[in-house]
Structure formats: C-alpha cells, structure tokens
Design an enzyme around this catalytic site. Structure first.
Site, PDB file in Angstrom:
ATOM      1  N   ASP A   8       0.822  -1.221   0.000  1.00 24.62           N
ATOM      2  CA  ASP A   8       0.000   0.000   0.000  1.00 24.62           C
ATOM      3  C   ASP A   8       0.859   1.276   0.000  1.00 24.62           C
ATOM      4  O   ASP A   8       0.372   2.351  -0.327  1.00 24.62           O
ATOM      5  CB  ASP A   8      -0.925   0.020   1.232  1.00 24.62           C
ATOM      6  CG  ASP A   8      -1.746  -1.253   1.369  1.00 24.62           C
ATOM      7  OD1 ASP A   8      -1.948  -1.933   0.347  1.00 24.62           O
ATOM      8  OD2 ASP A   8      -2.174  -1.564   2.492  1.00 24.62           O
ATOM      9  N   ARG A  55     -14.006  -2.444 -25.774  1.00 26.54           N
ATOM     10  CA  ARG A  55     -14.623  -2.432 -24.441  1.00 26.54           C
ATOM     11  C   ARG A  55     -13.918  -1.467 -23.492  1.00 26.54           C
ATOM     12  O   ARG A  55     -12.780  -1.060 -23.745  1.00 26.54           O
ATOM     13  CB  ARG A  55     -14.511  -3.832 -23.821  1.00 26.54           C
ATOM     14  CG  ARG A  55     -15.441  -4.839 -24.430  1.00 26.54           C
ATOM     15  CD  ARG A  55     -15.146  -6.217 -23.888  1.00 26.54           C
ATOM     16  NE  ARG A  55     -16.156  -7.167 -24.309  1.00 26.54           N
ATOM     17  CZ  ARG A  55     -15.994  -8.484 -24.318  1.00 26.54           C
ATOM     18  NH1 ARG A  55     -14.835  -9.012 -23.940  1.00 26.54           N
ATOM     19  NH2 ARG A  55     -16.969  -9.278 -24.697  1.00 26.54           N
ATOM     20  N   ARG A  88      -5.640  -0.684   0.037  1.00 25.39           N
ATOM     21  CA  ARG A  88      -6.425  -0.256   1.200  1.00 25.39           C
ATOM     22  C   ARG A  88      -6.859   1.209   1.029  1.00 25.39           C
ATOM     23  O   ARG A  88      -7.310   1.550  -0.059  1.00 25.39           O
ATOM     24  CB  ARG A  88      -5.622  -0.468   2.479  1.00 25.39           C
ATOM     25  CG  ARG A  88      -6.521  -0.936   3.608  1.00 25.39           C
ATOM     26  CD  ARG A  88      -5.784  -1.664   4.657  1.00 25.39           C
ATOM     27  NE  ARG A  88      -6.046  -3.089   4.595  1.00 25.39           N
ATOM     28  CZ  ARG A  88      -5.429  -3.985   5.311  1.00 25.39           C
ATOM     29  NH1 ARG A  88      -4.470  -3.630   6.132  1.00 25.39           N
ATOM     30  NH2 ARG A  88      -5.743  -5.240   5.220  1.00 25.39           N
TER      31      ARG A  88
END
Ligand code: F6P
Length: 362
Positions: free
Chosen positions: A142, A177, A186
């Site tokens: 993170d 797409r 997080r």
C-alpha cells in the site's frame, strides 16, 4: 567473534521482497558481525509456540531461489492482535506475555521485524512491555508508511498492476470495451495512481479524490470523439460508490473485506451508456509475484542497515528510504505518519497532464 543472537520475523500481509530482506539481514549479520540469525515462523505466532517456532538460518538457506520468490518463506500473519487474541469460543485472550517470554527464551540480543504500520505498533508495545530490543523494516504494497518514501513490496505490486493493464489493452481494443482493473492499496491510492500512469489508463480512481460516473462517461465520450473506442480504467479497492458507501465482500468467515468497486463502476457505466465493460480484480497476485529489481534492491539495503542498527544497540528505530539513501527514524514515526495520495502529489499533476480522468475535484 560476536556470536550475538538476532531474530527476524515477518508480520502482516506478505509482499514481494521479504525474502530478499531476510537474505540481506543474514549476510550482513553473519559476514560482518558473526551473529547467529534465527528466522521466527509465522510472525508473532511463532513466538507464542513452545518450543518457539524458529529456524537457524545458514548459507544453505539462501541457495539462490529465495531472492526471486514472492511472499515470505518464514510465514506471516495479519490476524490476531496478541493483546486481544481471538480464540475458537469467540473470547479474546491476552497473548502478549507468551510472545515476550518466547523472545527471552530464545536469548536474543535483538529482533528485526519486517512489517507495516499495524505490525510495528503491536511490536513496539510488546517491546516496551517486555524489554524486547527491536528494529523495524517497513513493508507494504500500500506504500502508506509516511516516514519512508518507499516500503518493500510496493514496486512489485505496481509492476503487476501495470502488466495487467498492458495485457488488458489488447483485449480492450479487440472488443472495443472498457476494461476495469481493480487493485489493492487499502485506503491509499498509490498503486492505482502509479500503475495507471505506467500502464496508460484513461481513468484512475483513487479513494483520496472524488469522482463521478458522469465524469467518467464524459471522458469516454471525448475519447470516442477521437475515434478511440476502447478504454482502460483502474480503480483502487477502497474507492466508494457515488453515494459514499464502501464496497465490501462478505466472506464465509463472517469478515467483510474490501472488493467489488470495479463491478459497481462497470454496472453504472453499462446502465447509463452503451459501453461494454469487463472487470478484472487483481487481488493477491500483487503480493505473491516475484519481486521487481527495485524491491530486491530496497529490501537488501534495508536489511544491511537494520543489522547495523542492532549492532549499535540503536533500538526502536525504523529504517527508511529518503533522498536516495537509507536513514533511520524513530519507530513511532513509522507508526504515526500515514501517507496517502495528496492533491499536490506531482503524480496527480502528471496524470492530469496526460489527459487521464482522475476525479472532479482536480
Ligand atoms: O495491506 C496490504 C493488503 O494487501 C491490502 O492492500 C489489502 O486490502 C489487504 O492487505 C488484503 O488482506 P488479506 O491478505 O487479509 O486478504
């Protein structure tokens, strides 16, 4: 002729580069100080066991492949605060004394902990209560430990997410797409922001910056005006729905974990436009992948410095990366300086300059 005894444990979620750090600690400790080095199994859980679950590390341990492997060969745990340890009958026990006793039973002169802010907080408290001599190395995909520019594991996660965007681009183009990639991180958007820039995303959604579905649609329409019929959208797992609600999966163990925001974005885009969307939730491949060169280098540099700190009896310190070198800071700084993406972050400006939609507030 030191024969000091030091321990290493990895705690919290695993990531790429942990084995490189353990290897570096071993070589520095053995070759420079002739220390005996013990790897403790499964984080603090190893210190709760009797006999303590630990192995003495030798040159043979590091025959070569470990450096290249993701995860941690010592094992880790991100469950169970030892001060409030969950038991099978639903009650909680204080297991801190067992860990402290385990540490002293091993007759260690010091312990190097490799963990994120949560693990550092627990180990710091244990160290204070039980006179344990610790030094910390920050790791987290993170990258939210503020006292260091980089933590072990972040670069690997960014690399994996970038490769995923690379792989999604061709299939996005083939089918015209919008491919949505949901990544970890997080509450911090570092992985999404970094990988989004590196992997050529058209839209980057991070928890720190408010977005709108209409903002995304506007961006996709602009692209269509330039005859670009496909797009790449990267979204961090903690991004909320437009109404501000958090998206989580409920697991069989009763726990709720982040996940599903990619599906929400896809559903909203398909509800409001004729854009065909598909979702890839990248998940734990961001943690288990072979570490990148930069994570191995960072981990190796941190390992050396951490051993030096122990040898100098500089305890309760955390190694950190600042201005292209390793430094050390009080472990409290590692715990208390949470870092998420700030508006003034130069990568936010970079994303905007590349024409990436990153939200409505910027
Ligand atoms: O903190 C690291 C991290 O990988 C987060 O990005 C993610 O939300 C979480 O851990 C997943 O944890 P677990 O391993 O419990 O699924």
């Amino acid at each position: 002729m030191s024969n000091k005894r030091i321990g290493i444990l990895t705690s919290g979620g695993d990531c790429g580069g942990l084995n490189a750090a353990i290897r570096s600690i071993f070589y520095r400790a053995k070759n420079k100080y002739n220390m005996d080095v013990f790897g403790i199994k499964d984080g603090t859980a190893g210190l709760m066991q009797r006999p303590v679950a630990a192995v003495q590390l030798t040159h043979k341990t590091f025959e070569g492949y470990l450096l290249r492997q993701g995860g941690t060969f010592l094992g880790s745990t991100n469950k169970g605060n030892p001060f409030k340890f969950p038991t099978k009958n639903g009650k909680f026990l204080d297991k801190s004394k067992e860990i402290i006793e385990g540490y002293h039973e091993m007759k260690l002169d010091g312990l190097i902990i490799i963990g994120g802010d949560g693990s550092m907080q627990i180990l710091k408290r244990l160290a204070k209560e039980g006179d344990m001599k610790i030094v910390a190395i920050p790791k987290t995909i993170d990258n939210d430990v503020g006292a260091t520019e980089s933590s072990i594991g972040f670069h690997t996660a960014v690399d994996v997410a970038t490769q995923a965007l690379d792989n999604l681009q061709s299939t996005a183009a083939s089918h015209r797409r919008a491919m949505i990639l949901e990544v970890m991180g997080r509450d911090a958007g570092h992985i999404a922001l970094n990988a989004g820039i590196a992997g050529g995303a058209d839209v980057i959604l991070i928890p720190e910056i408010k977005y709108s579905i209409n903002g995304i649609i506007k961006k996709l329409n602009e692209m269509k005006k330039h005859d670009v019929q496909h797009s790449l959208i990267i979204v961090a797992e903690a991004v909320k729905k437009e109404d501000g609600s958090i998206v989580m999966h409920k697991y069989m163990d009763g726990e709720r974990r982040l996940g599903g925001i990619g599906d929400y974005i896809a559903s909203e885009l398909m509800r409001k436009t004729d854009t065909e969307c598909r979702v890839t939730a990248l998940g734990h491949v961001q943690r288990g992948a072979p570490p990148t060169a930069s994570d191995r280098i960072l981990a190796s540099a941190f390992g050396v410095y951490a051993v030096d700190l122990l040898n100098q009896k500089k305890f309760d310190r955390m190694v950190a990366w600042k201005d292209r070198r390793v430094v050390d800071v009080p472990i409290d700084e590692g715990i208390n300086t949470y870092k998420n993406v700030e508006r003034k972050d130069s990568l936010v400006e970079t994303a905007l300059s590349l024409g990436i939609y990153i939200g409505d507030e910027v």
